[in-house]
Design a protein around this motif. Structure first.
Motif, PDB file in Angstrom:
ATOM      1  N   ASP A 268      -6.029   6.414 -27.198  1.00  0.00           N
ATOM      2  CA  ASP A 268      -7.325   6.499 -26.521  1.00  0.00           C
ATOM      3  C   ASP A 268      -8.384   5.798 -27.364  1.00  0.00           C
ATOM      4  OD1 ASP A 268      -9.335   7.092 -24.773  1.00  0.00           O
ATOM      5  OD2 ASP A 268      -9.556   9.175 -25.446  1.00  0.00           O
ATOM      6  N   PRO A 269      -8.744   4.574 -27.042  1.00  0.00           N
ATOM      7  CA  PRO A 269      -8.221   3.752 -25.925  1.00  0.00           C
ATOM      8  C   PRO A 269      -6.859   3.155 -26.270  1.00  0.00           C
ATOM      9  CG  PRO A 269      -9.821   2.497 -27.163  1.00  0.00           C
ATOM     10  CD  PRO A 269      -9.812   3.878 -27.768  1.00  0.00           C
ATOM     11  N   PRO A 270      -6.076   2.742 -25.261  1.00  0.00           N
ATOM     12  CA  PRO A 270      -4.701   2.284 -25.520  1.00  0.00           C
ATOM     13  C   PRO A 270      -4.630   0.801 -25.908  1.00  0.00           C
ATOM     14  CG  PRO A 270      -5.096   2.319 -23.160  1.00  0.00           C
ATOM     15  CD  PRO A 270      -6.344   2.864 -23.803  1.00  0.00           C
ATOM     16  N   GLN A 271      -3.556   0.490 -26.618  1.00  0.00           N
ATOM     17  CA  GLN A 271      -3.156  -0.899 -26.802  1.00  0.00           C
ATOM     18  C   GLN A 271      -2.308  -1.290 -25.577  1.00  0.00           C
ATOM     19  OE1 GLN A 271      -1.063  -0.049 -30.462  1.00  0.00           O
ATOM     20  NE2 GLN A 271      -2.544  -1.260 -31.672  1.00  0.00           N
ATOM     21  N   THR A 272      -2.490  -2.503 -25.077  1.00  0.00           N
ATOM     22  CA  THR A 272      -1.791  -2.877 -23.837  1.00  0.00           C
ATOM     23  C   THR A 272      -1.239  -4.308 -23.920  1.00  0.00           C
ATOM     24  OG1 THR A 272      -3.834  -3.684 -22.806  1.00  0.00           O
ATOM     25  CG2 THR A 272      -3.244  -1.367 -22.430  1.00  0.00           C
ATOM     26  N   MET A 273      -0.245  -4.542 -23.058  1.00  0.00           N
ATOM     27  CA  MET A 273       0.338  -5.880 -22.921  1.00  0.00           C
ATOM     28  C   MET A 273       0.416  -6.215 -21.431  1.00  0.00           C
ATOM     29  SD  MET A 273       1.695  -8.557 -24.457  1.00  0.00           S
ATOM     30  CE  MET A 273       2.456  -8.122 -26.029  1.00  0.00           C
ATOM     31  N   ASP A 274      -0.037  -7.439 -21.078  1.00  0.00           N
ATOM     32  CA  ASP A 274       0.073  -7.940 -19.700  1.00  0.00           C
ATOM     33  C   ASP A 274       0.797  -9.288 -19.722  1.00  0.00           C
ATOM     34  OD1 ASP A 274      -1.895  -6.171 -17.886  1.00  0.00           O
ATOM     35  OD2 ASP A 274      -2.777  -6.416 -19.885  1.00  0.00           O
ATOM     36  N   LEU A 275       1.686  -9.474 -18.770  1.00  0.00           N
ATOM     37  CA  LEU A 275       2.456 -10.719 -18.680  1.00  0.00           C
ATOM     38  C   LEU A 275       2.078 -11.467 -17.409  1.00  0.00           C
ATOM     39  CD1 LEU A 275       6.032  -9.453 -19.701  1.00  0.00           C
ATOM     40  CD2 LEU A 275       4.132 -10.143 -21.180  1.00  0.00           C
ATOM     41  N   TYR A 276       1.949 -12.828 -17.527  1.00  0.00           N
ATOM     42  CA  TYR A 276       1.536 -13.640 -16.390  1.00  0.00           C
ATOM     43  C   TYR A 276       2.332 -14.957 -16.363  1.00  0.00           C
ATOM     44  CZ  TYR A 276      -2.721 -10.746 -16.651  1.00  0.00           C
ATOM     45  OH  TYR A 276      -3.620  -9.705 -16.700  1.00  0.00           O
ATOM     46  N   TYR A 277       2.471 -15.488 -15.166  1.00  0.00           N
ATOM     47  CA  TYR A 277       2.930 -16.878 -15.052  1.00  0.00           C
ATOM     48  C   TYR A 277       2.216 -17.521 -13.870  1.00  0.00           C
ATOM     49  CZ  TYR A 277       6.046 -15.958 -11.023  1.00  0.00           C
ATOM     50  OH  TYR A 277       6.554 -15.632  -9.794  1.00  0.00           O
ATOM     51  N   ASN A 293      -0.672 -11.408 -22.729  1.00  0.00           N
ATOM     52  CA  ASN A 293      -2.027 -11.007 -23.160  1.00  0.00           C
ATOM     53  C   ASN A 293      -1.964  -9.640 -23.866  1.00  0.00           C
ATOM     54  OD1 ASN A 293      -4.948 -11.626 -23.091  1.00  0.00           O
ATOM     55  ND2 ASN A 293      -5.034  -9.683 -21.986  1.00  0.00           N
ATOM     56  N   TRP A 294      -2.185  -9.662 -25.165  1.00  0.00           N
ATOM     57  CA  TRP A 294      -2.132  -8.447 -25.988  1.00  0.00           C
ATOM     58  C   TRP A 294      -3.558  -7.976 -26.276  1.00  0.00           C
ATOM     59  CZ3 TRP A 294      -0.035  -4.291 -27.731  1.00  0.00           C
ATOM     60  CH2 TRP A 294      -0.403  -3.725 -28.952  1.00  0.00           C
ATOM     61  N   TYR A 295      -3.796  -6.682 -25.948  1.00  0.00           N
ATOM     62  CA  TYR A 295      -5.122  -6.099 -26.176  1.00  0.00           C
ATOM     63  C   TYR A 295      -4.992  -4.961 -27.181  1.00  0.00           C
ATOM     64  CZ  TYR A 295      -9.401  -3.450 -25.420  1.00  0.00           C
ATOM     65  OH  TYR A 295     -10.583  -2.762 -25.603  1.00  0.00           O
ATOM     66  N   ASP A 296      -5.741  -5.069 -28.292  1.00  0.00           N
ATOM     67  CA  ASP A 296      -5.670  -4.059 -29.351  1.00  0.00           C
ATOM     68  C   ASP A 296      -7.099  -3.677 -29.767  1.00  0.00           C
ATOM     69  OD1 ASP A 296      -5.161  -2.415 -31.461  1.00  0.00           O
ATOM     70  OD2 ASP A 296      -4.210  -3.951 -32.721  1.00  0.00           O
ATOM     71  N   GLY A 299      -7.795  -2.978 -33.860  1.00  0.00           N
ATOM     72  CA  GLY A 299      -7.682  -3.927 -34.965  1.00  0.00           C
ATOM     73  C   GLY A 299      -7.970  -5.345 -34.505  1.00  0.00           C
ATOM     74  N   PRO A 300      -7.813  -6.285 -35.438  1.00  0.00           N
ATOM     75  CA  PRO A 300      -8.121  -7.688 -35.132  1.00  0.00           C
ATOM     76  C   PRO A 300      -6.972  -8.418 -34.448  1.00  0.00           C
ATOM     77  CG  PRO A 300      -7.461  -7.495 -37.407  1.00  0.00           C
ATOM     78  CD  PRO A 300      -7.423  -6.093 -36.834  1.00  0.00           C
ATOM     79  N   GLY A 301      -5.945  -7.691 -33.991  1.00  0.00           N
ATOM     80  CA  GLY A 301      -4.734  -8.369 -33.502  1.00  0.00           C
ATOM     81  C   GLY A 301      -4.746  -8.797 -32.053  1.00  0.00           C
ATOM     82  N   SER A 302      -5.783  -8.520 -31.282  1.00  0.00           N
ATOM     83  CA  SER A 302      -5.803  -8.905 -29.870  1.00  0.00           C
ATOM     84  C   SER A 302      -5.676 -10.420 -29.734  1.00  0.00           C
ATOM     85  CB  SER A 302      -7.097  -8.442 -29.202  1.00  0.00           C
ATOM     86  OG  SER A 302      -7.163  -7.036 -29.153  1.00  0.00           O
ATOM     87  N   ALA A 322       7.178 -17.732 -23.519  1.00  0.00           N
ATOM     88  CA  ALA A 322       6.070 -17.166 -24.298  1.00  0.00           C
ATOM     89  C   ALA A 322       6.604 -15.986 -25.111  1.00  0.00           C
ATOM     90  CB  ALA A 322       4.942 -16.703 -23.378  1.00  0.00           C
ATOM     91  N   ALA A 323       6.119 -15.843 -26.354  1.00  0.00           N
ATOM     92  CA  ALA A 323       6.576 -14.754 -27.217  1.00  0.00           C
ATOM     93  C   ALA A 323       5.381 -14.174 -27.980  1.00  0.00           C
ATOM     94  CB  ALA A 323       7.632 -15.255 -28.198  1.00  0.00           C
ATOM     95  N   TRP A 324       5.465 -12.865 -28.256  1.00  0.00           N
ATOM     96  CA  TRP A 324       4.408 -12.177 -29.001  1.00  0.00           C
ATOM     97  C   TRP A 324       4.758 -12.246 -30.489  1.00  0.00           C
ATOM     98  CZ3 TRP A 324       3.882  -6.193 -29.577  1.00  0.00           C
ATOM     99  CH2 TRP A 324       2.666  -5.894 -30.218  1.00  0.00           C
ATOM    100  N   THR A 325       4.172 -13.164 -31.176  1.00  0.00           N
ATOM    101  CA  THR A 325       4.454 -13.333 -32.599  1.00  0.00           C
ATOM    102  C   THR A 325       3.581 -12.377 -33.415  1.00  0.00           C
ATOM    103  OG1 THR A 325       2.811 -15.119 -32.658  1.00  0.00           O
ATOM    104  CG2 THR A 325       5.090 -15.761 -32.350  1.00  0.00           C
ATOM    105  N   PRO A 326       4.114 -11.774 -34.488  1.00  0.00           N
ATOM    106  CA  PRO A 326       5.431 -12.052 -35.082  1.00  0.00           C
ATOM    107  C   PRO A 326       6.556 -11.169 -34.536  1.00  0.00           C
ATOM    108  CG  PRO A 326       4.208 -10.643 -36.549  1.00  0.00           C
ATOM    109  CD  PRO A 326       3.299 -10.906 -35.374  1.00  0.00           C
ATOM    110  N   TRP A 327       6.312 -10.424 -33.443  1.00  0.00           N
ATOM    111  CA  TRP A 327       7.356  -9.558 -32.880  1.00  0.00           C
ATOM    112  C   TRP A 327       8.031 -10.291 -31.714  1.00  0.00           C
ATOM    113  CZ3 TRP A 327       2.437  -7.911 -34.257  1.00  0.00           C
ATOM    114  CH2 TRP A 327       2.391  -7.075 -35.364  1.00  0.00           C
ATOM    115  N   ASN A 328       8.904 -11.246 -32.077  1.00  0.00           N
ATOM    116  CA  ASN A 328       9.435 -12.173 -31.080  1.00  0.00           C
ATOM    117  C   ASN A 328      10.467 -11.565 -30.133  1.00  0.00           C
ATOM    118  OD1 ASN A 328       7.901 -14.400 -31.815  1.00  0.00           O
ATOM    119  ND2 ASN A 328       9.344 -15.002 -33.435  1.00  0.00           N
ATOM    120  N   ASN A 329      10.847 -10.297 -30.390  1.00  0.00           N
ATOM    121  CA  ASN A 329      11.734  -9.654 -29.419  1.00  0.00           C
ATOM    122  C   ASN A 329      10.960  -9.230 -28.179  1.00  0.00           C
ATOM    123  OD1 ASN A 329      10.420  -7.835 -31.107  1.00  0.00           O
ATOM    124  ND2 ASN A 329      11.882  -6.181 -30.640  1.00  0.00           N
TER     125      ASN A 329
END
Length: 348
Positions: A268-277, A293-296, A299-302, A322-329
């Motif tokens: 609260d508030p949440p970290q979120t991930m959205d995928l688009y093409y 699209n990563w929302y954090d 911290g500064p990681g958005s 597309a990959a979320w670096t550095p968590w490429n899985n």
């Protein structure tokens, strides 16, 4: 337009017995005529050797002329000379010239039987009635395959289809052209075999496999494989599907989903991930883009993680990743698929 020439020789006898004598005398040369398709001097000598009372008459008719009747001496060579003088002219269509196609040698009491045969349908005359359904199927398939060849070749050069599918169109045309040649090469004995062996005609019928592909390619559409996979912190969501897309000038992005990332400190508030093409036309070239699209808020990681841009051209790389670096899985991809086709084993 076609043209015809037909000639006849009639031998009139005074009695039935005389007719049989003439027929017996001529039997060898008649058989030779049917077998070899030519007339020689044996005809005249065989007729003249029959020691009976008889008269002879010859005649012929050709397209564009009045019938000609010749009485008197029995002279088959003059009839042959007339045929030779009427040399066939080219119709302008490659390989189309006049040819003699039949010879009939009968006695006049058999004319009734000939008339009965002529009143039958073509299939009855050729004794092909039992092949009707097989002929119908082959004829329909021939028409469908002709459409595939003509349409695939026209589309391939039109610029109206997604360029990545031009090789597929050539494949479809080649498969159809091969079956057209196979059907055209069938002989009557082959068709009889097909009719007698259930399911054998199925091998020739490939148009139901080709026409659907010709349909969506011809409409300027594409098939894309959409895949994504996120790790356990998002609940391990994954998906893999093939969808039909139509590139347009300014389409909206397609959102594949919205996920909350598990955070030990709380959401609260949440970290979120959205995928688009997005599949769109870029100056006339169908193009694919992907993004995560990563929302954090903690911290500064958005940030936005874009995949490579793909132009849907034959021979090009057709996969955007597309990959979320550095968590490429945590990654996604959109790839152009169905750009090639192979007939199934039972149709090859």
């Amino acid at each position: 337009m076609g043209a015809t020439f037909s000639g006849y020789v009639r031998v009139n006898s005074d009695s039935v017995s005389d007719k049989e004598s003439i027929a017996a005398s001529m039997s060898a040369s008649i058989n030779g005529l049917v077998t070899h398709g030519s007339i020689d001097a044996t005809w005249s000598s065989d007729v003249n050797s029959a020691q009976v009372s008889k008269t002879t008459e010859m005649g012929y008719v050709a397209t564009g002329m009045d019938p000609v009747t010749v009485t008197g001496d029995f002279n088959v060579s003059s009839l042959e000379n007339t045929v030779s003088s009427l040399a066939p002219a080219s119709s302008g269509i490659a390989g189309v010239t006049g040819k003699p196609i039949a010879v009939v040698c009968v006695t006049w009491d058999q004319v009734g039987q000939i008339q009965a045969t002529c009143s039958q349908t073509v299939l009855q005359k050729l004794q092909l009635v039992d092949l009707q359904s097989t002929l119908d199927r082959l004829s329909l398939e021939y028409a469908q395959l002709s459409y595939v060849v003509a349409t695939a070749n026209r589309l391939a050069g039109s610029g109206a289809v997604v360029n990545a599918y031009v090789p597929l169109l050539h494949q479809l045309a080649n498969y159809a052209q091969d079956r057209l040649a196979r059907i055209a090469g069938l002989r009557i004995r082959d068709i009889r075999w097909l009719a007698a062996n259930a399911g054998s005609v199925d091998w020739y019928e490939i148009s139901p496999l080709l026409l659907p592909m010709l349909g969506w390619v011809g409409r300027g559409q594409a098939h894309v494989q959409v895949w994504y996979s996120l790790d356990w912190a998002f609940g391990s969501p994954t998906d893999n599907q093939i969808v039909t897309v139509t590139p347009s000038a300014n389409p909206a992005e397609v959102q594949l989903g919205h996920w909350v990332h598990a955070r030990p400190e709380g959401d609260d508030p949440p970290q979120t991930m959205d995928l688009y093409y997005r599949v769109f036309s870029n100056s006339g070239t169908p193009t694919i883009t992907t993004r995560m699209n990563w929302y954090d808020p903690w911290g500064p990681g958005s940030g936005q993680f874009d995949g490579n841009v793909v132009q849907m051209l034959a021979g090009a790389n057709l996969t955007s990743v597309a990959a979320w670096t550095p968590w490429n899985n945590n990654r996604m991809s959109v790839a152009v698929v169905d750009t090639a086709y192979s007939l199934p084993p039972g149709k090859q």
